[in-house]
Enzyme design. Structure first.
Site, PDB file in Angstrom:
ATOM      1  N   THR A  60       1.082 -11.210   8.376  1.00  0.00           N
ATOM      2  CA  THR A  60       0.645  -9.959   9.005  1.00  0.00           C
ATOM      3  C   THR A  60       1.879  -9.170   9.418  1.00  0.00           C
ATOM      4  OG1 THR A  60      -0.899  -9.028  10.626  1.00  0.00           O
ATOM      5  CG2 THR A  60       0.365 -10.926  11.360  1.00  0.00           C
ATOM      6  N   ASN A  61       1.733  -8.206  10.310  1.00  0.00           N
ATOM      7  CA  ASN A  61       2.879  -7.453  10.817  1.00  0.00           C
ATOM      8  C   ASN A  61       2.626  -7.100  12.285  1.00  0.00           C
ATOM      9  OD1 ASN A  61       1.466  -4.789  10.923  1.00  0.00           O
ATOM     10  ND2 ASN A  61       1.292  -5.217   8.730  1.00  0.00           N
TER      11      ASN A  61
END
Ligand code: C5P
Length: 214
Positions: A25-26
């Protein structure tokens, strides 16, 4: 009396699972997207948000569609785009997803582990095929060559406006209250906003999108 427009806003990160408990993810918090939703609602418009996993309270009077992966966000935006007037893509969509997601938790057996990834579809490029008279606003989160990269994205993805957004520091960017931004427009104009609260730039973005929509 303003004419209410239908805003479709994407927010947050996407999550690409490696196995049931691990994912790529980020650092996107979704704050920017939801503040734009609040600003559009406050200005009397209708709002639908497609959001990746976030930890935020949803605004009242907003239809929220929850998704996890980039593929799910792609589908939700494609389904809801034809009925919208303004699309604002604030979501930090993961560029890649694992080719295979393991059904069971992967155990550490070897010293190295090779994870193979494939590209996710570009949502903005896909919606262009369905476009009628929508106004399209995107974001570019960059650590360097911010304006040049953002202008390139605006042209490649044929947006009406892009918010060039400097990230990577502690003071502004992902998951904080402030943003350092410049708005770039299709006609070549730009408007430097500098460092400001996400809440304030949300209002500016909504007003500029309404002006473009006419
Ligand atoms: O990731 P990138 O910097 O290219 O993102 C620029 C814009 O494109 C953002 O508005 C983002 O929401 C959008 N985007 C998209 N589909 C992707 C990746 C990004 O629509 N797969």
């Amino acid at each position: 009396m303003i004419k209410p427009l239908k805003f479709l806003i994407s927010a947050g990160p996407t999550r690409e699972h490696i196995d049931p408990v691990r994912f790529i993810t980020n650092a996107s918090s979704g704050k920017m997207g939801f503040m734009i939703a609040e600003a559009a609602l406050a200005a009397g418009h209708q709002v639908k948000v497609v959001t990746g996993p976030v930890n935020l309270e949803y605004p009242e009077k907003t239809e929220v569609i929850e998704v996890t992966t980039a593929m799910e966000m792609h589908l939700a935006i494609m389904q809801n785009f034809p009925a919208c007037d303004v699309l604002v893509m604030t979501a930090a969509v993961c560029d890649f997803r694992p080719i295979k997601t393991s059904i069971n938790k992967i155990h550490k057996s070897d010293a190295t582990f090779i994870l193979r990834l494939e590209r996710n579809p570009d949502i903005l490029l896909s919606v262009r095929r369905l476009e009628k008279n929508q106004t399209i606003v995107g974001f570019a989160a960059e650590t360097n060559d911010v304006i040049v990269s953002a202008r390139r994205k605006l042209e490649k993805k044929r947006m009406d406006m892009i918010v060039a957004n400097e990230v990577g520091g502690k003071e502004y960017g992902f998951a904080v209250e402030h943003i350092k931004a410049t708005l770039l427009f299709k006609n070549g104009a730009d408007r430097e906003i500098g460092r400001c609260r996400k809440k304030d730039i949300a209002e500016v973005i909504v007003n500029e999108a309404i002006k473009i929509h006419g």
